[in-house]
Scaffold this active site. Structure first.
Site: not given
Ligand code: IVH
Length: 676
Positions: A84, A117, A318, A412
């Site tokens: 993550s 993201k 975020k 009710c």
């Molecule tokens: S890179 C090694 N790129 O965010 C890291 N993740 O909090 C690989 N996510 O599990 C993740 N958009 O499901 C990456 N452009 C993006 C993303 C992304 C959404 C999600 C993904 C990951 C989570 C991490």
């Protein structure tokens, strides 16, 4: 060698064309041909494949939904773990991320890539020799679930990679999500069909992916965007040396990537990117909750390495939870399947995070009173992460002049029975148990259950059908069901229908305790039903018992007594009891069970904590019926702590004191033993 008239050749040609147009349509959103032309190509491929079935391969576009429903998902081990990302919430967090990286790499500035993201679910898709062979969820990062059949149904996922320069084994990582427009359309459909709307696009995507039947997933409008790699074996060409270059490879292989991806030369560019995407956020058709920055150079990434759960070379910055203002147009009181009354704010519809919000739960009347929420109020609505829309602030300065305090209704809204809210409990409930349509399924399920009337063969699925078809609106109507009505139901043969009628007939001879329990009076469990039987001996006396008289019964306190009195006060409930007796339910006075003889738990002190699956009053009654005492706080005198989920300080204290700790199943065992 390649005769254009060869079916092999024609079929291959059609597949390439179809995949190309599929990609233009779904991934690029820019079709080059009309839908009708596309359908014609597809139909032609289907026709040729039907003529030459030996030429069908799993990578053919006709084979997206190919397989039968699964019993369960198989496990998949991720050779390259699915990690993550670390989160940043402020500009300072981002600056620190960049600072640490520059220090580690001994550079004055570092270049990144920025991507939205996506708010969906991470997936890993494995291609072998260009063919999609497996897709899996992230799971715990090391072990996920095999969702190949479902991922194959997603149009933006190529079943076969374009070109021929891919590595022999290529795992791509990305996000599966639902577009906002598609989500809203899906929810409109679900609501029109009388279903419960999905909370947000993320839940909708997760629910759609976890279907065991791929035909269900195929009907859900899911999308995919690729943002990285997993394992790569036997590359044919030199691999890319940075993220930006990787993206070009992915595009050439036909994998969809984010159109907002940018090269960012330094921290300053990252800041600007965050602002830009933040402004775009509402207008994007996919749900995002931040942006992801990755160090562009793979050599630098390798140098920076990983922490236990996330890479040092990437961060998710975020967005703050989105908030919008709207008015409460009405406050409705909904009745749950167990009679719980939940106030729901009906809002002037508003877009929050791209999703139309028109309802917000107010949880319970105490919360409404505490926040003094009224019809007409201007309120902030926010969605944080994947939660259901919530009401934040009430803007009192904009309150209409003559607004009224919100009150719990007396009756009710569904069945007109009295609503009861016991002192000290947050939840108010409808007392129409046997009669209330909102509680029908649950009432019948409880009535038929083993410790109640023990009607064999009357399971949840059947109850659902009986209620939906209005064949049964109250338990008494079970006894007038006829064979001809039953055989018309799904999964019901003549034999099982006849068996059910026999089981219904058999259940008519019962015991008073079972019957009382079957009525489903709030907090009257099996033990209390037995104790009531011992005290009152016949149904009539129980129905006329006063609150005080009831409190003389073991395990019946003020609240339970009130539940019993109010239940029998409801005319609907009394009428239903009469109908049950008319249907022939009977018990002999001799089978009144004896008082629980054994007071095994005499004098033992119990404390209850955490989230338990049944009301505390019920557990308390069962313990007290066996001679135990229930106390509110843990001390050296406590014999047992019953700890449910999320137990806090009481559990810590009990551990420190060496008190015996029970989970619910251990408690059940103890209760059972104490009864024998
Ligand atoms: S890179 C090694 N790129 O965010 C890291 N993740 O909090 C690989 N996510 O599990 C993740 N958009 O499901 C990456 N452009 C993006 C993303 C992304 C959404 C999600 C993904 C990951 C989570 C991490």
């Amino acid at each position: 060698m390649c005769d254009p008239k060869d079916p092999d050749y024609q079929i291959e040609e059609l597949r390439v064309q179809i995949e190309y147009h599929n990609y233009n349509y779904h991934a690029l959103d820019s079709p080059e041909i009309t839908d009708a032309e596309f359908d014609r190509l597809f139909a032609e491929l289907q026709r040729l494949e039907a003529l030459h079935p030996h030429l069908i391969v799993s990578g053919s576009p006709t084979q997206r939904v190919g397989s039968a429903p699964l019993k369960k998902f198989q496990e998949v081990t991720h050779t390259v773990p699915m990690l993550s990302l670390e989160n940043a919430f402020t500009d300072a967090d981002l600056a620190k991320f960049d600072h640490d990286i520059c220090t580690e790499l001994k550079l004055s500035k570092v270049a990144y890539t920025g991507e939205p993201k996506l708010d969906g679910l991470a997936v890993s898709i494995r291609y072998e020799n260009g063919d999609l062979v497996q897709a899996s969820t992230r799971g715990d990062g090391t072990t996920g679930e095999d969702i190949t059949q479902n991922v194959r149904t997603i149009r933006t996922v190529p079943l076969r990679l374009f070109g021929n320069d891919w590595p022999a084994v290529l795992e791509v990582r990305g996000e599966i999500f639902m577009r906002k427009k598609a989500f809203n359309t899906l929810n409109t459909l679900i609501i029109a069909q009388g279903g419960k709307p999905l909370a947000n696009p993320r839940n909708a995507a997760a629910g759609s992916l976890r279907q065991l039947d791929p035909t269900v997933t195929a009907q859900r409008p899911l999308s995919f965007i690729c943002y990285g790699l997993g394992i790569v074996e036997e590359p044919q060409e030199p691999l890319p040396t940075n993220h930006q270059e990787l993206i070009y490879y992915l595009i050439n292989w036909g994998l969809p990537i984010s159109s907002e991806l940018s090269y960012l030369k330094d921290l300053e560019a990252c800041r600007a990117y965050y602002q830009d995407i933040g402004m775009l956020r509402d207008s994007l058709d996919y749900p995002i909750d931040g942006v992801v920055f990755k160090v562009n150079s793979f050599a630098h990434q390798a140098k920076l390495g990983f922490r236990s759960h996330n890479p040092r070379w990437a961060i998710a910055y975020k967005f703050p939870p989105e908030e919008q203002l709207t008015r409460i147009e009405a406050i409705e009181f909904q009745v749950g399947r167990t009679g719980a009354i939940t106030p729901v704010a009906k809002l002037r519809p508003i877009q929050v995070g791209g999703v139309t919000v028109s309802n917000a739960t107010l949880h319970n009347i105490d919360e409404v009173t505490r926040k003094d929420i009224r019809v007409g109020d201007l309120v902030s609505i926010y969605r944080a992460g994947d939660v259901i829309p919530k009401i934040g602030q009430v803007h009192l300065e904009h309150r209409p002049k003559f607004s009224e305090v919100t009150k719990l209704p007396d009756l009710c809204p569904i069945c007109g029975s009295k609503i009861l809210k016991p002192e000290g409990e947050a939840v108010a409930r409808c007392t129409g148990g046997l009669y209330c349509p909102a509680q029908r399924k649950e009432t019948i399920r409880h009535f038929a259950s083993r410790p109640a009337m023990d009607i064999e063969g009357l399971g949840d699925k059947l109850i659902e059908q009986l209620v939906a078809k209005k064949l049964v609106t109250a338990p008494s109507e079970l006894y007038s069901l006829e064979l001809s009505q039953l055989v018309n139901l799904e999964r019901m043969g003549a034999k099982s229908a006849a068996n059910l009628l026999t089981a219904l007939e058999r259940s008519k001879t019962t015991t008073l305790a079972r019957f009382i329990y079957a009525l489903g009076i709030r907090d009257v469990g099996e033990t209390t039903a037995q104790a009531l039987t011992q005290q009152f001996h016949d149904l009539n006396s129980l129905m006329h018992a006063s609150n005080e008289a009831l409190q003389n019964v073991e395990g019946v306190g003020l609240v339970v007594a009130e539940h019993i009195v109010t239940f029998f006060q409801q005319l609907h409930n009394r009428e239903e009891i009469t109908r049950l007796l008319q249907a022939g339910l009977q018990w002999s006075s001799t089978n009144v069970p004896k008082k629980i003889p054994n007071m095994h738990l005499e004098g033992k002190i119990f404390v209850l904590t955490g989230t338990l699956s049944r009301p505390r009053s019920q557990i308390k009654a069962a313990l007290e019926a066996r001679g135990a005492k229930v106390s509110g706080s843990v001390s050296a005198k406590t014999d047992y702590l019953v700890a449910g989920a999320d137990s806090g300080s009481k559990l810590t204290k009990a551990k420190a004191l060496g008190t015996k700790i029970l989970d619910e199943s251990a408690l059940d065992l103890l209760l059972k033993e104490a009864q024998n």
